[in-house]
Design an enzyme around this catalytic site. Structure first.
Site, PDB file in Angstrom:
ATOM      1  N   CYS A   2       0.848  -1.197   0.000  1.00 34.04           N
ATOM      2  CA  CYS A   2       0.000   0.000   0.000  1.00 34.04           C
ATOM      3  C   CYS A   2       0.883   1.245   0.000  1.00 34.04           C
ATOM      4  O   CYS A   2       2.068   1.191   0.235  1.00 34.04           O
ATOM      5  CB  CYS A   2      -0.873   0.008   1.258  1.00 34.04           C
ATOM      6  N   TRP A  75      -3.016  -2.167  -1.563  1.00 35.89           N
ATOM      7  CA  TRP A  75      -2.623  -3.442  -2.194  1.00 35.89           C
ATOM      8  C   TRP A  75      -3.231  -4.504  -1.282  1.00 35.89           C
ATOM      9  O   TRP A  75      -2.705  -4.788  -0.209  1.00 35.89           O
ATOM     10  CB  TRP A  75      -1.106  -3.517  -2.255  1.00 35.89           C
ATOM     11  N   GLU A 488      16.168 -21.653 -13.981  1.00 39.55           N
ATOM     12  CA  GLU A 488      15.761 -20.274 -13.651  1.00 39.55           C
ATOM     13  C   GLU A 488      16.920 -19.303 -13.860  1.00 39.55           C
ATOM     14  O   GLU A 488      16.753 -18.219 -14.403  1.00 39.55           O
ATOM     15  CB  GLU A 488      15.249 -20.222 -12.216  1.00 39.55           C
ATOM     16  N   LYS A 492      16.867 -16.078 -16.409  1.00 39.66           N
ATOM     17  CA  LYS A 492      17.193 -14.708 -15.970  1.00 39.66           C
ATOM     18  C   LYS A 492      18.223 -14.091 -16.902  1.00 39.66           C
ATOM     19  O   LYS A 492      18.081 -12.966 -17.367  1.00 39.66           O
ATOM     20  CB  LYS A 492      17.754 -14.721 -14.538  1.00 39.66           C
ATOM     21  N   GLU A 495      16.795 -13.447 -20.557  1.00 41.37           N
ATOM     22  CA  GLU A 495      15.725 -12.466 -20.788  1.00 41.37           C
ATOM     23  C   GLU A 495      16.171 -11.032 -20.527  1.00 41.37           C
ATOM     24  O   GLU A 495      15.561 -10.100 -21.035  1.00 41.37           O
ATOM     25  CB  GLU A 495      14.488 -12.798 -19.966  1.00 41.37           C
TER      26      GLU A 495
HETATM   27  C1  AGP Z   1      10.191 -14.487 -15.709  1.00 40.89           C
HETATM   28  O1  AGP Z   1      11.298 -13.681 -15.363  1.00 40.89           O
HETATM   29  C2  AGP Z   1       9.366 -13.889 -16.826  1.00 40.89           C
HETATM   30  N1  AGP Z   1       9.040 -12.548 -16.594  1.00 40.89           N
HETATM   31  C3  AGP Z   1       8.198 -14.766 -17.233  1.00 40.89           C
HETATM   32  O2  AGP Z   1       8.735 -16.018 -17.574  1.00 40.89           O
HETATM   33  C4  AGP Z   1       7.069 -14.991 -16.184  1.00 40.89           C
HETATM   34  O3  AGP Z   1       7.562 -15.766 -15.130  1.00 40.89           O
HETATM   35  C5  AGP Z   1       5.946 -15.765 -16.900  1.00 40.89           C
HETATM   36  O4  AGP Z   1       5.440 -14.969 -17.936  1.00 40.89           O
HETATM   37  C6  AGP Z   1       4.810 -16.160 -15.953  1.00 40.89           C
HETATM   38  O5  AGP Z   1       4.207 -15.004 -15.438  1.00 40.89           O
HETATM   39  P1  AGP Z   1       3.191 -15.157 -14.198  1.00 40.89           P
HETATM   40  O6  AGP Z   1       3.976 -15.712 -13.063  1.00 40.89           O
HETATM   41  O7  AGP Z   1       2.704 -13.762 -13.942  1.00 40.89           O
HETATM   42  O8  AGP Z   1       2.096 -16.086 -14.614  1.00 40.89           O
END
Ligand code: AGP
Length: 615
Positions: A2, A75, A488, A492, A495
């Site tokens: 919030c 929030w 993961e 990271k 992307e």
């Molecule tokens: C992760 O770093 C990405 N931004 C992307 O893979 C994300 O995790 C995926 O689009 C799922 O999103 P959500 O958790 O909001 O469903």
């Protein structure tokens, strides 16, 4: 999280508060409200929706005169987003009005007691309970507002940043802080209150940041008086002269939202288990799960559907659930699951994981599962999001809004929730020993400090990033619980830096990928203390023999891998089941620093959206 804003002084409060709320929109919210003292009465207007919705509602609903007021962006944590649950909240008499950022964990027992004393509540919120507790004390003890607030806060458990005023004493605002931020702007014959300095930085750069368990009585015509909430000791406040600009304040002084959110993880992991993980009592309380425990315990299978980072959290959950709960788990890309005509029965439980709660593929997978009779449980970060409303029940992460497109704190808070679910169910099912259960409750409670420790290697990790920032490809390897973390870590890097990276089970190297290894290939290996440790060391030796460059994530104090790896990133020792919560930290930092060094748009990487609401 919030946002709170307050003003008392010689100017019209309304425009200052409204603009202040707009400045706090970046914190994420689902409703907004304002209360103004017009010289005689309190004028209040609040609404589900955006600050712009509030603005159009105010001008038709209330008078905006007055030099005292408070405003709030909500929030939701307790009570769905709607007008009634929005802040500010009146006390029952209408004399007091409050805004609050945080969670009062013991609000239910206090509410029960106040109802016995004749208090009537309009909303489902913990905040309305707090303002009536303050009023009850003020009347019973015949004390001033400041004292009543202090006595009340000594009775509540939880986190708060509050601002409250009494219409019978319109020359003061009382504020208090524990666990949520609160800044006081010091102007010429005027004072500002806010969650951060963005709402008042254009009026003054002199600010007091309250410390935890401090409160202040802000009264016109005199200095701000700060005191301890417990023990009543006066505090000599440090008035900072802020040099930050607006954008820097929104990012909490960090260069990017992503870095801010990486550093928020100790706090938001604690916020996620606050009031739920009661290690001393050996209890886990998850409201959304209580009525569905048998559904899970008697399930033939648990199917986890998610996308991206949330899918990686689901993969960690597969290891956790099968290890402790002994129920078969399948983790499915929602985008594949929804189209492959899967076999689903009413003996299946589906867990849908989504930070945004709006991902189209995950939503479609949920609808398919429900059509086929499965029970669907959600793990979301946005209260009232589509997925949270579409699932039969669920548990929210309390990560606060995640602004950076690359998901970081969502990942660790999702794993925190999934770990609590698994522990709670395994205890009911009797598939975990009491000692193992209790050990993991305590270990989970210690995770925030472990993450803090892992974050202290930031500078070392930045130096490693400098060495490898120009690599064209990376491999990420892990085993067991840390195989999903390898995936993961690779995501990271991909992307936000646009460098190709691939995550693999470490043992899979010999089935093909080892052909890629040469002296141009950095290989990140997660080699923390685990049942697989010796095997991971062998994998490192295989890579070394082919001139691969090794960057190893190790348990602090490790000596074996240190001899083999070119670079190491240390994390504190944790139980293997919980290690993803700390091993992911150096990988987040490594990808962040490489992306910054390459000049990438870290918070909004090319081609990506924060929430993929279309196919
Ligand atoms: C992760 O770093 C990405 N931004 C992307 O893979 C994300 O995790 C995926 O689009 C799922 O999103 P959500 O958790 O909001 O469903």
């Amino acid at each position: 999280m919030c946002g709170i804003v307050g003003y008392i002084g010689n100017r019209e409060a309304y425009p200052i508060i409204l603009n202040g709320l707009k400045r706090l929109e970046y914190r994420g919210y689902d409703s907004a409200g304002i209360a103004l003292y017009d010289g005689t009465n309190i004028q209040m207007c609040k609404t589900k929706g955006k600050v712009s919705d509030l603005e159009s509602k105010v001008t038709s609903d209330i008078s905006t005169a007055g030099k005292l007021g408070i405003g709030h962006t909500r929030w939701a944590t307790h009570g769905i987003p709607n007008d009634v649950n929005s802040h500010p909240h009146y006390s029952m008499s209408g004399d007091l009005v409050i805004i609050h950022n945080g969670i009062i964990e013991n609000y239910a027992s206090i509410k029960k007691e106040l109802i016995k004393r004749g208090y009537i509540f309009k909303s489902e919120t913990d905040t309305e309970v707090l303002v009536n507790l303050i009023e009850d004390i003020k009347i019973k003890e015949k004390v001033k507002l400041g004292k009543a607030v202090q006595i009340a806060l000594n009775q509540v458990i939880g986190a708060y940043a509050i601002a409250v005023f009494d219409r019978n004493k319109p020359d003061e605002i009382v504020v208090a802080k524990l666990g949520s931020p609160l800044a006081i702007g010091i102007g010429e014959d005027e004072f500002f209150v806010a969650s951060d300095a963005t709402p008042f930085i254009e009026f003054t750069n002199n600010a007091i940041y309250l410390e935890d368990e401090e409160m202040a009585i802000i009264r016109l015509g005199r200095e701000v008086r700060v005191r301890k909430i417990k023990g009543d000791q006066l505090v000599d406040p440090y008035v900072q002269e802020l040099q930050l600009n607006l954008e820097q304040i929104e990012k909490g002084g960090y260069e990017h939202f992503m870095l801010k959110e990486i550093y928020e993880q100790p706090t938001v992991i604690k916020d996620t288990y606050r009031g739920r993980l009661l290690a001393d009592q050996g209890i886990i309380k998850l409201g959304g799960l209580e009525d569905y425990i048998q559904k899970f315990v008697n399930a033939n299978r648990i199917i986890i559907v998610a996308c991206g980072t949330s899918w990686h959290a689901g993969l960690v959950a597969e290891y956790i659930f099968e290890d402790w709960l002994r129920i078969p788990v399948e983790v499915e890309y929602a985008s594949e699951f929804r189209y492959r005509n899967p076999i689903i029965t009413d003996k299946d439980v589906v867990i849908a994981i989504s930070q945004s709660g709006e991902t189209a593929d995950t939503l479609a997978a949920i609808k398919l599962a429900k059509q086929q009779g499965a029970f669907v449980y959600g793990v979301c970060n946005v209260v009232g999001s589509t997925i949270s409303r579409e699932t039969h029940s669920g548990t929210y992460t309390h990560a606060g809004p995640e602004i950076g497109v690359a998901s970081t704190k969502a990942f660790t808070t999702q794993i925190t929730v999934l770990t609590m679910i698994a522990l709670k169910l395994a205890k009911v099912k009797g598939t975990i020993s009491k000692s193992n259960y209790m050990m993991h409750l305590r270990e989970l409670e210690l995770i925030p400090s472990c993450v803090e420790e892992a974050l202290r290697s930031d500078e070392k990790i930045k130096a490693i990033a400098e060495v490898f920032k120009d690599a064209s490809n990376f491999l990420y390897l892990g085993r067991g619980y840390n195989f999903p973390v390898a995936l993961e870590g690779a995501l990271k890097l991909k992307e936000i830096s646009y460098i190709h990276a691939e995550g693999y089970p470490a043992a899979e190297m010999k089935h093909g990928p080892i052909a890629l290894i040469d002296d141009q290939m950095p290989v990140v290996v997660i080699a923390v203390n685990s049942n697989h440790y010796e095997k991971v060391v062998s994998n490192i030796e295989e890579i070394k023999a082919r001139q691969g460059k090794i960057i190893a994530v190790v348990t602090e104090g490790d000596t074996s891998v240190k001899e083999l790896a070119d670079y190491i990133m240390e994390v504190p020792k944790t139980s293997e089941n919980l290690s993803p919560l700390v091993t992911t930290i150096p990988l987040q930092l490594l990808s962040y620093h490489i992306a910054v060094m390459l000049g990438r748009n870290v918070d909004q990487p090319r081609n990506l959206a924060k929430s993929v609401t279309v196919e």
